[in-house]
Write an enzyme that holds these catalytic residues in place. Structure first.
Site, PDB file in Angstrom:
ATOM      1  N   ARG A   1      15.862  -0.316 -31.966  1.00  0.00           N
ATOM      2  CA  ARG A   1      16.244  -0.815 -33.275  1.00  0.00           C
ATOM      3  C   ARG A   1      17.061   0.197 -34.070  1.00  0.00           C
ATOM      4  O   ARG A   1      17.811  -0.171 -34.983  1.00  0.00           O
ATOM      5  CB  ARG A   1      14.965  -1.192 -34.050  1.00  0.00           C
ATOM      6  CG  ARG A   1      15.238  -1.964 -35.320  1.00  0.00           C
ATOM      7  CD  ARG A   1      13.969  -2.627 -35.826  1.00  0.00           C
ATOM      8  NE  ARG A   1      14.202  -3.273 -37.099  1.00  0.00           N
ATOM      9  CZ  ARG A   1      13.425  -4.208 -37.621  1.00  0.00           C
ATOM     10  NH1 ARG A   1      12.357  -4.603 -36.978  1.00  0.00           N
ATOM     11  NH2 ARG A   1      13.697  -4.747 -38.785  1.00  0.00           N
TER      12      ARG A   1
ATOM     13  N   LYS B   1      11.535  -6.127 -41.945  1.00  0.00           N
ATOM     14  CA  LYS B   1      11.352  -4.905 -42.722  1.00  0.00           C
ATOM     15  C   LYS B   1      11.291  -5.265 -44.206  1.00  0.00           C
ATOM     16  O   LYS B   1      12.157  -5.962 -44.722  1.00  0.00           O
ATOM     17  CB  LYS B   1      12.492  -3.917 -42.462  1.00  0.00           C
ATOM     18  CG  LYS B   1      12.294  -3.130 -41.175  1.00  0.00           C
ATOM     19  CD  LYS B   1      13.514  -2.372 -40.739  1.00  0.00           C
ATOM     20  CE  LYS B   1      13.796  -1.147 -41.584  1.00  0.00           C
ATOM     21  NZ  LYS B   1      14.881  -0.327 -40.950  1.00  0.00           N
TER      22      LYS B   1
ATOM     23  N   ARG C   1      -4.006  -9.108 -48.606  1.00  0.00           N
ATOM     24  CA  ARG C   1      -3.774  -8.556 -47.253  1.00  0.00           C
ATOM     25  C   ARG C   1      -2.916  -9.455 -46.380  1.00  0.00           C
ATOM     26  O   ARG C   1      -2.974  -9.372 -45.155  1.00  0.00           O
ATOM     27  CB  ARG C   1      -5.091  -8.242 -46.546  1.00  0.00           C
ATOM     28  CG  ARG C   1      -5.987  -7.262 -47.279  1.00  0.00           C
ATOM     29  CD  ARG C   1      -7.100  -6.739 -46.393  1.00  0.00           C
ATOM     30  NE  ARG C   1      -8.040  -5.940 -47.172  1.00  0.00           N
ATOM     31  CZ  ARG C   1      -9.113  -6.438 -47.776  1.00  0.00           C
ATOM     32  NH1 ARG C   1      -9.375  -7.738 -47.692  1.00  0.00           N
ATOM     33  NH2 ARG C   1      -9.911  -5.649 -48.451  1.00  0.00           N
TER      34      ARG C   1
ATOM     35  N   LYS D   1      20.894  -9.531 -34.409  1.00  0.00           N
ATOM     36  CA  LYS D   1      19.807  -8.776 -35.014  1.00  0.00           C
ATOM     37  C   LYS D   1      18.466  -9.218 -34.424  1.00  0.00           C
ATOM     38  O   LYS D   1      17.607  -8.382 -34.117  1.00  0.00           O
ATOM     39  CB  LYS D   1      19.785  -8.925 -36.541  1.00  0.00           C
ATOM     40  CG  LYS D   1      18.632  -8.130 -37.137  1.00  0.00           C
ATOM     41  CD  LYS D   1      18.874  -7.547 -38.499  1.00  0.00           C
ATOM     42  CE  LYS D   1      17.713  -6.633 -38.892  1.00  0.00           C
ATOM     43  NZ  LYS D   1      17.724  -6.261 -40.302  1.00  0.00           N
TER      44      LYS D   1
ATOM     45  N   HIS E   1      24.061   6.419 -46.305  1.00  0.00           N
ATOM     46  CA  HIS E   1      23.020   6.785 -47.272  1.00  0.00           C
ATOM     47  C   HIS E   1      23.396   8.037 -48.045  1.00  0.00           C
ATOM     48  O   HIS E   1      23.096   8.160 -49.235  1.00  0.00           O
ATOM     49  CB  HIS E   1      21.677   6.983 -46.554  1.00  0.00           C
ATOM     50  CG  HIS E   1      21.058   5.706 -46.081  1.00  0.00           C
ATOM     51  ND1 HIS E   1      20.165   5.652 -45.042  1.00  0.00           N
ATOM     52  CD2 HIS E   1      21.223   4.430 -46.508  1.00  0.00           C
ATOM     53  CE1 HIS E   1      19.808   4.387 -44.833  1.00  0.00           C
ATOM     54  NE2 HIS E   1      20.431   3.633 -45.710  1.00  0.00           N
TER      55      HIS E   1
ATOM     56  N   HIS F   1      24.776   4.429 -41.030  1.00  0.00           N
ATOM     57  CA  HIS F   1      23.852   4.481 -42.155  1.00  0.00           C
ATOM     58  C   HIS F   1      23.481   5.899 -42.584  1.00  0.00           C
ATOM     59  O   HIS F   1      23.137   6.109 -43.745  1.00  0.00           O
ATOM     60  CB  HIS F   1      22.587   3.671 -41.856  1.00  0.00           C
ATOM     61  CG  HIS F   1      22.779   2.193 -42.070  1.00  0.00           C
ATOM     62  ND1 HIS F   1      23.666   1.440 -41.334  1.00  0.00           N
ATOM     63  CD2 HIS F   1      22.204   1.320 -42.946  1.00  0.00           C
ATOM     64  CE1 HIS F   1      23.626   0.182 -41.734  1.00  0.00           C
ATOM     65  NE2 HIS F   1      22.746   0.075 -42.717  1.00  0.00           N
TER      66      HIS F   1
ATOM     67  N   GLU G   1      28.208  -5.111 -42.531  1.00  0.00           N
ATOM     68  CA  GLU G   1      27.058  -5.231 -41.617  1.00  0.00           C
ATOM     69  C   GLU G   1      27.386  -6.209 -40.479  1.00  0.00           C
ATOM     70  O   GLU G   1      26.872  -6.062 -39.366  1.00  0.00           O
ATOM     71  CB  GLU G   1      25.795  -5.670 -42.367  1.00  0.00           C
ATOM     72  CG  GLU G   1      25.375  -4.763 -43.530  1.00  0.00           C
ATOM     73  CD  GLU G   1      24.575  -3.509 -43.112  1.00  0.00           C
ATOM     74  OE1 GLU G   1      24.385  -3.284 -41.906  1.00  0.00           O
ATOM     75  OE2 GLU G   1      24.161  -2.755 -44.023  1.00  0.00           O
TER      76      GLU G   1
ATOM     77  N   GLU H   1      10.673  -0.451 -34.822  1.00  0.00           N
ATOM     78  CA  GLU H   1      11.660   0.617 -34.940  1.00  0.00           C
ATOM     79  C   GLU H   1      11.233   1.889 -34.239  1.00  0.00           C
ATOM     80  O   GLU H   1      11.295   2.986 -34.783  1.00  0.00           O
ATOM     81  CB  GLU H   1      11.906   0.913 -36.434  1.00  0.00           C
ATOM     82  CG  GLU H   1      13.288   1.466 -36.687  1.00  0.00           C
ATOM     83  CD  GLU H   1      13.652   1.434 -38.156  1.00  0.00           C
ATOM     84  OE1 GLU H   1      12.772   1.507 -39.008  1.00  0.00           O
ATOM     85  OE2 GLU H   1      14.857   1.351 -38.436  1.00  0.00           O
TER      86      GLU H   1
ATOM     87  N   ASN I   1      21.260   1.221 -37.271  1.00  0.00           N
ATOM     88  CA  ASN I   1      21.591   2.167 -38.332  1.00  0.00           C
ATOM     89  C   ASN I   1      22.967   2.810 -38.146  1.00  0.00           C
ATOM     90  O   ASN I   1      23.271   3.815 -38.776  1.00  0.00           O
ATOM     91  CB  ASN I   1      20.518   3.254 -38.415  1.00  0.00           C
ATOM     92  CG  ASN I   1      19.222   2.702 -38.966  1.00  0.00           C
ATOM     93  OD1 ASN I   1      19.228   1.853 -39.857  1.00  0.00           O
ATOM     94  ND2 ASN I   1      18.101   3.148 -38.427  1.00  0.00           N
TER      95      ASN I   1
ATOM     96  N   HIS J   1      25.792  -0.737 -50.881  1.00  0.00           N
ATOM     97  CA  HIS J   1      25.271  -0.280 -49.588  1.00  0.00           C
ATOM     98  C   HIS J   1      26.247  -0.607 -48.449  1.00  0.00           C
ATOM     99  O   HIS J   1      26.590   0.262 -47.638  1.00  0.00           O
ATOM    100  CB  HIS J   1      23.912  -0.933 -49.335  1.00  0.00           C
ATOM    101  CG  HIS J   1      23.380  -0.700 -47.962  1.00  0.00           C
ATOM    102  ND1 HIS J   1      22.880   0.517 -47.552  1.00  0.00           N
ATOM    103  CD2 HIS J   1      23.298  -1.537 -46.879  1.00  0.00           C
ATOM    104  CE1 HIS J   1      22.497   0.426 -46.279  1.00  0.00           C
ATOM    105  NE2 HIS J   1      22.722  -0.806 -45.859  1.00  0.00           N
TER     106      HIS J   1
END
Ligand SMILES: NC(=O)c1ccc[n+]([C@@H]2O[C@H](COP(=O)([O-])OP(=O)(O)OC[C@H]3O[C@@H](n4cnc5c(N)ncnc54)[C@H](O)[C@@H]3O)[C@@H](O)[C@H]2O)c1
Ligand SMILES: NC(=O)c1ccc[n+]([C@@H]2O[C@H](COP(=O)([O-])OP(=O)(O)OC[C@H]3O[C@@H](n4cnc5c(N)ncnc54)[C@H](O)[C@@H]3O)[C@@H](O)[C@H]2O)c1
Ligand SMILES: [Zn+2]
Ligand SMILES: [Zn+2]
Lengths: 361, 361
Positions: A239, A141, A119, A225, A250, A246, A183, A235, A243, A263
């Site tokens: 945030r 993330k 955990r 960032k 994607h 993106h 990026e 998010e 993207n 990517h």
């Protein structure tokens, strides 16, 4: 060495940036750590595993290496389980520290393993690709893929430190450098116009891995960032501007099959599409969309989206998880250096996608 | 209906307790939920699935049922993945709400799925065993098992609400009731002497599922667990007292093979051993250890530990994860209603374990 401080509700931690940081990894290991597990892959492990472990040995802790198969295709539960197998069979306890030595795939998997092992145990990010240094290692993330979707299973979980050695980029294929630079320019586009200008002036130096240029780009990217993430760790709002490009990107990645375009390449191209959409919806000047396109080209990313066919583009973008509640929302640029998230009229989107369809293959 | 409020850094939420709560589940579904996934197993699904879904339908949301195989043996990654498969193939987004309808196994798995799906979606606990109602559904510990250890992979993740329908205990085997009662008396032992006294007076009523007695026991247990958890969400200190009897109990469970004794049965017996250890180390009066033993017996749990052999007892207890840094620490009782965590002399521990070995098989 430069230090950028990240402050989120989930944790405060430093990002150390500079040449040779790999040799100073022991600095990030807390006194009370009971053991260290270096999680890496076969490629990065061969290149930098011994050096990293040599540096970590200065902490006096027991060190375990867990070497995973390389590549996005292995960012799955089976591979994640190899980390748990390693930790458990060596009986590492809740005070162990994991070290993610690799690109974004390793960082995301090791981070999720750290979030979930007993955990939650501490971990240090040691990103070795440009994309990981300027993006994935910062912000907490973590995730693995599921056959039905990328990054669908994960956690928001912050490292206790990020150690960025800019020297390790020397062994990275140039295509990966270009993808990472996409990026980098994204941060300028969404939030820092002077940094975008600086990237224009230094595109060639960046591609050539000029040490000063790379150090500045990495530091500024991490700062920006960190700024965004500190205001919105989970998010729920701001945030989302990270993207930019993106949703298109994607669609490209999954439409062509993951791995065909990197990517960052898909995001670079997607940012051009986002700029075109911004021109239609928010009146971004044509001169600015041209600058976006020129810079994406200058850093070595493709500028012409693949012709997936209009319907397939639309289908692919619908499954993107940013379609909360059904409406398709985009990160748009009212001006270079400013971003806004909003729904767009269907016909504007179709017009932008038609440009992809119309282009020479 | 009674309401207990839980306040942790990770979330504030109500526990609603009362007969018929199953029919009021829609109360816990937020307005902005995009869909509901009821996660249950084949046994509980057959008994209560339709009623729960009927009640949830009043929210007007789309409802999906995900039915897992029953039992601790399935508290693993493969089964967890069935949840992700179901969520993804029905395209549930980040605003979906999961509902854990079942015992502790379902609660732990559904909770971990909620923690990890798209890096976190909301979930409601609807515990249907006594153990889950008084223990596992409160406090935010979620996990799955790994072949090398129980509950090794998970998260601290709080539900948005806990809905406890005390009526559903009617279908629970009486052995499960006894096992759940062991955790109930644990709260009295560690933190609430009057509640321990009350349990002595009401042991028979509790076993017979007298509604008033059960309601009181569940409410008080939830209050006490919430109290402990609110002071120490991530188990860095105080929360350890909830493990009274568990170091012994886990050794029994794994020594005999999981499933031979129920968890609560092992804990009941383990609390007697912990009381004996407390007598040796802290001078807990013999009359008090006798009361612990008598109450464990009165609620229907075994009082004689199995003869695993001294060395095997010791081995099994070493792997328990409470051995941080190597020293074996126990939850001890300086008096009934008070707990303390501390290391114990080796010979005292051996003396207590010898009692297990010496007993008739
Ligand atoms: N967590 C986040 O916020 C976030 C953000 C963006 C991307 N990501 C994730 O990051 C992943 C992509 O990361 P990536 O682009 O770093 O890919 P990657 O981790 O697969 O690395 C690319 C390749 O370079 C190799 N490599 C790494 N370092 C090297 C070095 N110094 N020298 C030579 N080779 C090296 C790797 O072994 C791999 O083959 C994706 O899974 C994506 O989902 C996460
Ligand atoms: N998260 C925590 O803090 C915490 C605390 C204690 C235990 N646990 C976990 O809880 C699990 C044990 O939970 P459990 O004892 O509830 O076991 P369980 O979930 O396996 O339930 C026991 C049996 O009762 C059945 N059942 C459930 N509700 C019923 C009902 N109303 N009527 C008839 N049958 C019913 C189940 O299908 C199962 O067969 C373990 O995995 C343990 O690790 C977690
Ligand atoms: Zn990206
Ligand atoms: Zn227990």
């Amino acid at each position: 060495m430069n230090t950028v401080q990240v402050e989120t509700p989930g944790g405060h931690y430093p990002i150390h940036i500079g040449p040779g940081r790999l040799d100073a990894l022991a600095d990030s290991i807390p006194e009370d750590a009971t053991a260290i597990a270096v999680v890496t892959n076969t490629v990065v492990g061969r290149l930098y595993g011994e050096r990293a472990e040599g540096a970590l040995a200065r902490s006096g802790k027991r060190i375990l290496r867990i070497e995973l198969p390389d590549g996005e295709a292995h960012k799955d539960w089976q591979t994640l389980n190899l980390i748990f197998d390693g930790l458990l069979s060596s009986r590492l306890d809740r005070k162990a520290v994991l070290v993610a030595l690799g690109g974004g795939v390793i960082g995301d998997m090791c981070g999720f393993a750290a979030a979930s092992y007993m955990r939650g145990v501490r971990f240090v990010q040691v990103p070795t690709t440009l994309l990981a240094q300027v993006d994935s290692s910062v912000g907490g993330k973590t995730a693995i893929n599921h056959p039905l979707g990328k990054n669908m299973i994960g956690a928001f979980y912050q490292p206790i430190a990020v150690e960025i050695d800019t020297d390790v980029l020397d062994t990275l294929p140039s295509r990966e450098i270009s993808a990472g630079l996409a990026e980098v320019i994204k941060y300028g586009l969404i939030i820092d116009r002077p940094f975008f200008d600086w990237c224009e002036d230094n595109a060639a130096a960046l591609r050539a891995l000029d040490p000063d240029a790379v150090s500045h780009a990495v530091r500024r990217s991490c700062e920006l960032k960190a700024l965004v993430v500190s205001r919105d760790e989970r998010e729920s709002g701001l945030r989302a501007i990270l993207n930019l490009g993106h949703t298109f990107g994607h669609a490209i990645e999954s439409g062509l099959g993951y791995g065909t375009w990197l990517h960052g390449e898909a995001v670079g191209c997607g940012m051009i599409q986002a700029a075109l959409l911004s021109a239609l919806v928010l009146g971004l000047p044509d001169a600015d969309t041209a600058r976006v396109r020129a810079l994406v080209q200058a850093i070595g990313c493709p500028v012409q989206p693949p012709d997936l066919g209009l319907q397939r583009w639309l289908d692919l973008m619908q499954v993107d998880k940013k379609t909360e509640g059904g409406q398709l929302r985009f990160v748009l640029l009212p001006a270079l250096g400013e971003a806004r998230v909003q729904g767009v009229p269907d016909d504007a989107l179709r017009q932008v996608l038609a440009l992809a369809a119309a282009a020479p293959a």
